[in-house]
Scaffold this active site. Structure first.
Site, PDB file in Angstrom:
ATOM      1  N   GLY A  71      43.006  38.859  49.078  1.00  0.00           N
ATOM      2  CA  GLY A  71      42.714  40.364  48.871  1.00  0.00           C
ATOM      3  C   GLY A  71      41.590  40.968  49.671  1.00  0.00           C
ATOM      4  O   GLY A  71      41.509  40.116  50.777  1.00  0.00           O
ATOM      5  N   ASP A  72      41.093  42.170  49.378  1.00  0.00           N
ATOM      6  CA  ASP A  72      40.105  42.513  50.493  1.00  0.00           C
ATOM      7  C   ASP A  72      38.877  42.058  50.520  1.00  0.00           C
ATOM      8  O   ASP A  72      38.435  41.795  51.843  1.00  0.00           O
ATOM      9  CB  ASP A  72      40.078  44.241  49.946  1.00  0.00           C
ATOM     10  CG  ASP A  72      39.488  44.405  48.722  1.00  0.00           C
ATOM     11  OD1 ASP A  72      39.584  43.404  47.945  1.00  0.00           O
ATOM     12  OD2 ASP A  72      38.927  45.272  48.009  1.00  0.00           O
TER      13      ASP A  72
ATOM     14  N   ASP B  12      46.446  43.432  42.275  1.00  0.00           N
ATOM     15  CA  ASP B  12      45.730  44.755  42.346  1.00  0.00           C
ATOM     16  C   ASP B  12      46.290  45.752  43.025  1.00  0.00           C
ATOM     17  O   ASP B  12      46.249  46.800  42.820  1.00  0.00           O
ATOM     18  CB  ASP B  12      44.308  44.693  42.748  1.00  0.00           C
ATOM     19  CG  ASP B  12      43.487  43.783  41.733  1.00  0.00           C
ATOM     20  OD1 ASP B  12      44.180  43.328  40.690  1.00  0.00           O
ATOM     21  OD2 ASP B  12      42.353  43.230  42.096  1.00  0.00           O
TER      22      ASP B  12
ATOM     23  N   GLU C 130      52.837  56.301  25.740  1.00  0.00           N
ATOM     24  CA  GLU C 130      52.511  57.404  25.409  1.00  0.00           C
ATOM     25  C   GLU C 130      51.274  57.819  26.221  1.00  0.00           C
ATOM     26  O   GLU C 130      51.017  58.964  26.565  1.00  0.00           O
ATOM     27  CB  GLU C 130      51.970  57.488  23.973  1.00  0.00           C
ATOM     28  CG  GLU C 130      53.296  57.615  23.046  1.00  0.00           C
ATOM     29  CD  GLU C 130      54.179  56.474  23.042  1.00  0.00           C
ATOM     30  OE1 GLU C 130      53.316  55.398  22.785  1.00  0.00           O
ATOM     31  OE2 GLU C 130      55.420  56.687  23.077  1.00  0.00           O
TER      32      GLU C 130
ATOM     33  N   GLY D 214      41.887  35.812  43.863  1.00  0.00           N
ATOM     34  CA  GLY D 214      42.577  35.564  42.515  1.00  0.00           C
ATOM     35  C   GLY D 214      43.936  34.950  43.168  1.00  0.00           C
ATOM     36  O   GLY D 214      44.425  35.763  43.976  1.00  0.00           O
TER      37      GLY D 214
ATOM     38  N   ARG E 280      55.841  46.272  21.781  1.00  0.00           N
ATOM     39  CA  ARG E 280      56.405  47.536  20.915  1.00  0.00           C
ATOM     40  C   ARG E 280      57.114  46.981  19.901  1.00  0.00           C
ATOM     41  O   ARG E 280      57.327  47.782  19.009  1.00  0.00           O
ATOM     42  CB  ARG E 280      57.447  48.157  22.188  1.00  0.00           C
ATOM     43  CG  ARG E 280      58.141  49.117  21.750  1.00  0.00           C
ATOM     44  CD  ARG E 280      59.264  49.850  22.801  1.00  0.00           C
ATOM     45  NE  ARG E 280      58.420  50.138  24.023  1.00  0.00           N
ATOM     46  CZ  ARG E 280      57.833  51.318  23.879  1.00  0.00           C
ATOM     47  NH1 ARG E 280      57.852  52.072  22.819  1.00  0.00           N
ATOM     48  NH2 ARG E 280      57.288  51.786  25.080  1.00  0.00           N
TER      49      ARG E 280
ATOM     50  N   SER F 282      34.575  32.398  47.164  1.00  0.00           N
ATOM     51  CA  SER F 282      33.426  31.722  47.971  1.00  0.00           C
ATOM     52  C   SER F 282      32.310  32.332  48.220  1.00  0.00           C
ATOM     53  O   SER F 282      32.455  33.249  49.174  1.00  0.00           O
ATOM     54  CB  SER F 282      34.125  30.788  49.075  1.00  0.00           C
ATOM     55  OG  SER F 282      32.952  30.243  49.894  1.00  0.00           O
TER      56      SER F 282
ATOM     57  N   GLY G 117      43.293  44.834  37.451  1.00  0.00           N
ATOM     58  CA  GLY G 117      43.699  45.519  38.709  1.00  0.00           C
ATOM     59  C   GLY G 117      42.233  45.910  39.414  1.00  0.00           C
ATOM     60  O   GLY G 117      42.238  46.782  40.317  1.00  0.00           O
TER      61      GLY G 117
HETATM   62  O1  F6P Z   1      42.964  38.883  41.452  1.00  0.00           O
HETATM   63  C1  F6P Z   1      42.498  40.070  40.969  1.00  0.00           C
HETATM   64  C2  F6P Z   1      41.901  40.236  39.781  1.00  0.00           C
HETATM   65  O2  F6P Z   1      43.057  39.730  39.022  1.00  0.00           O
HETATM   66  C3  F6P Z   1      41.306  41.450  39.260  1.00  0.00           C
HETATM   67  O3  F6P Z   1      42.678  42.236  38.737  1.00  0.00           O
HETATM   68  C4  F6P Z   1      40.628  41.007  37.974  1.00  0.00           C
HETATM   69  O4  F6P Z   1      39.753  41.999  37.770  1.00  0.00           O
HETATM   70  C5  F6P Z   1      39.976  39.993  38.539  1.00  0.00           C
HETATM   71  O5  F6P Z   1      40.838  39.292  39.487  1.00  0.00           O
HETATM   72  C6  F6P Z   1      39.535  38.633  37.603  1.00  0.00           C
HETATM   73  O6  F6P Z   1      39.024  37.710  38.513  1.00  0.00           O
HETATM   74  P1  F6P Z   1      38.698  36.308  37.945  1.00  0.00           P
HETATM   75  O7  F6P Z   1      39.914  35.579  37.863  1.00  0.00           O
HETATM   76  O8  F6P Z   1      37.589  35.520  38.780  1.00  0.00           O
HETATM   77  O9  F6P Z   1      38.277  36.493  36.495  1.00  0.00           O
END
Ligand code: F6P
Length: 319
Positions: free
Chosen positions: A103-104, A129, A189, A12, A156, A74, A172
């Site tokens: 990311g991870d 995330d 809330e 992402g 709001r 990929s 996330g």
């Molecule tokens: O990059 C992380 C993320 O934005 C996550 O928060 C989300 O679940 C996912 O990627 C969405 O992925 P995609 O863009 O492939 O729909």
């Protein structure tokens, strides 16, 4: 002889990747290296979509979200035969160092690549995330939080005009960080995140009482990874609390927008430390940020340690 170094974005995209690309080109040229862009993540690495980069490529991008060189998730890179092709492509161009913004999932691919082919690399945690072990901050998080803030503030306005409950769903993946910080900074809330078990019925009496005492609307921040979907939560408000409800899934707008000052500065620092590390032979690291500054951490440890949401933050909503 000049050292050739390449960069790619994977997974992402985040707002902050473009400022990172700009710093990458400028700093590597200053250090007398030859920068390369790999387009469309590991896909481009496999397909040899790799080009020399120069100042012109990065002019006018510091204020832009997304990534000028594209990103991808990929599936092919998870297969050894494609990683072999990827290495051959780098060898042909004499690229010996690689920077990966991702990311991870992206780091897991990188981990396999390193184990097989020993390419020198540095990973830069980049995901909205904020779920990478070892770093307190991932590039793009501040911009995403600000996008969410603008959205909640706007919702709001309309929520307070009607008597309604608004369920606002944040991204996330399995991590509640975006939802939790947004809750603490928007005055909502209720906040529902995957890290904390919840039972909506526990709020029934309280919320009904609040309506009796004059409350006109509710804002609920729900992380995408929780057990119920946002529509089910909205139904609960209608059926049990007796208030008309609406759902807003913020979705991909959270990944866009102009990078904030924090993300531009973090991009600058992450890239600088990543390149400095590679020049000092830190050859297999992820550059992580903690309160004590930037540290190169071993990729093996980063990918094999489960991410844990800051306990101090969790305490704020579990009491
Ligand atoms: O990059 C992380 C993320 O934005 C996550 O928060 C989300 O679940 C996912 O990627 C969405 O992925 P995609 O863009 O492939 O729909």
């Amino acid at each position: 002889m000049k050292k050739n170094i390449a960069i790619l974005c994977s997974g992402g995209d985040v707002s902050g990747m473009n400022p990172a690309l700009k710093r990458f080109v400028e700093y590597t040229l200053e250090k007398n290296m030859q920068p390369y862009f790999i387009y469309d993540g590991y896909e481009g690495l496999i397909d040899n979509n790799i080009k020399e980069a120069n100042y012109c490529d990065v002019s006018g991008i510091i204020n832009r979200g997304g990534t000028k060189i594209g990103s991808a998730r990929s599936k092919r890179f998870m297969q050894a035969k494609y990683r072999k092709i990827a290495k051959q492509n780098l060898d042909t161009l004499h690229v010996t160092m690689l920077i990966v913004l991702g990311g991870d999932g992206s780091f897991r691919g990188l981990h396999k690549f390193y184990k097989e082919h020993k390419i020198k690399f540095c990973g830069i945690p980049s995901t909205i995330d904020n779920d990478i072990a070892g770093t307190e901050y991932c590039l793009g998080v501040d911009t995403a939080l600000n996008m969410i803030k603008y959205s909640i503030d706007a919702i709001r306005d309309t929520a307070s005009s009607f008597k309604r409950a608004f369920i606002i769903e944040t991204m996330g993946n399995k991590c509640g960080y975006l939802a939790l910080i947004s809750h603490l900074t928007s005055g909502s809330e209720l906040c529902l995140i995957p890290e904390i078990a919840y039972d909506l019925s526990a709020y029934e009496h309280k919320f009904k009482q609040e309506i009796k005492n004059g409350r006109r609307y509710f804002i609920v921040i729900a992380a995408e990874g929780i057990k119920q979907n946002s529509i089910e939560i909205a139904q609960w408000f209608e059926e049990k609390i007796g208030i008309e409800s609406r759902v807003n899934v913020l979705g991909h707008l959270q990944r866009g927008g102009n990078p904030t000052v924090k993300d531009r500065l973090m991009a600058y620092k992450f890239i600088t430390y990543a390149i400095d590390g590679l020049m000092q032979n830190k050859n297999e690291s992820v550059i992580c940020y903690t309160e004590s500054g930037f540290h190169h951490k071993n990729l093996d440890t980063v990918v094999n340690t489960p991410y844990q949401l800051d306990y101090e933050l969790i305490k704020f909503i579990s009491s």
